[in-house]
Design a protein around this motif. Sequence first.
Motif: not given
Length: 271
Positions: A190-212
């Motif tokens: 189910h989560y691929p439908l939320l991939r853009p949201l998760i990617t954007r939130l990780l960019a805000e929350l993580s001090p380092q780049p995270i690949t989804v």
Amino acid sequence: MTAVHVGVFDSGFGGLTVLRALLPLIPGARYTYLGDTARLPYGAKSRQTIARYAVSSAKFLEDHGAEMLVIACNTASALAMDELRASTSLPVLGVIEPGAEAAREATASGSTLVLATQATVQSNAYFKALQAVGLEATQKACPLLVPLVEEGWIDHDVTEQVARIYLTEALADAAKAGLSPSTVLLGCTHYPLLRPLITRLLAELSPQPITVIDSAETTAGKVAEMLHALPGRPSSNLTFYATDSTEKFRALGTRFLGQPLPEVNLLDLGG
């Protein structure tokens, strides 16, 4: 040569994201998709029951001409692969090993974060698969995301708030364990439908780049790799079965597949 026939199985709708990823990679294959919607959620069932359900669905697909089985269900992949492989001579591919392999290739820090359902997390299937390829992992159960996706709240503020809480907690758990994940593995189809949201939130929350990493895409890529040697084939042929309301399956399925579904056949696999 006739089109290769790929059988895709899931307990519900999420596996359609795997089929969605398969279509452009192997456009000439014949696909039969079975969603066992009458017996979901699998995560609330015992391992023995999940294996029995999965094997009965696999047998149906094999009896209807499938030449390869794709288990596009994280719960069945986590808990029933041994029984599935023992029940058939066909090639059987789940979603967990391809995801782990993709994480190994993409993870620079040596650790990854797995987002999944409660049942998949409790199975430790991703943890073991990632450990087998040399990665440390933090797992986070995100039980509210599936109903939010099925409600269609992909861009809703509530979904963003829930996802933010889960990701904040998951990153904190990783930090407490001394880990710094550089990849996040989406361990639910189910989560691929939320991939853009998760990617954007990780960019805000993580001090380092995270690949989804999308396990639906990695599974489709593995299927394409396995079938790469086959010559050209005719246009795709799609057949759908559901074990409960076909109207609901078509409505929700269109969202997951990214295109309108044709006729959905009602199937009774028993209890």
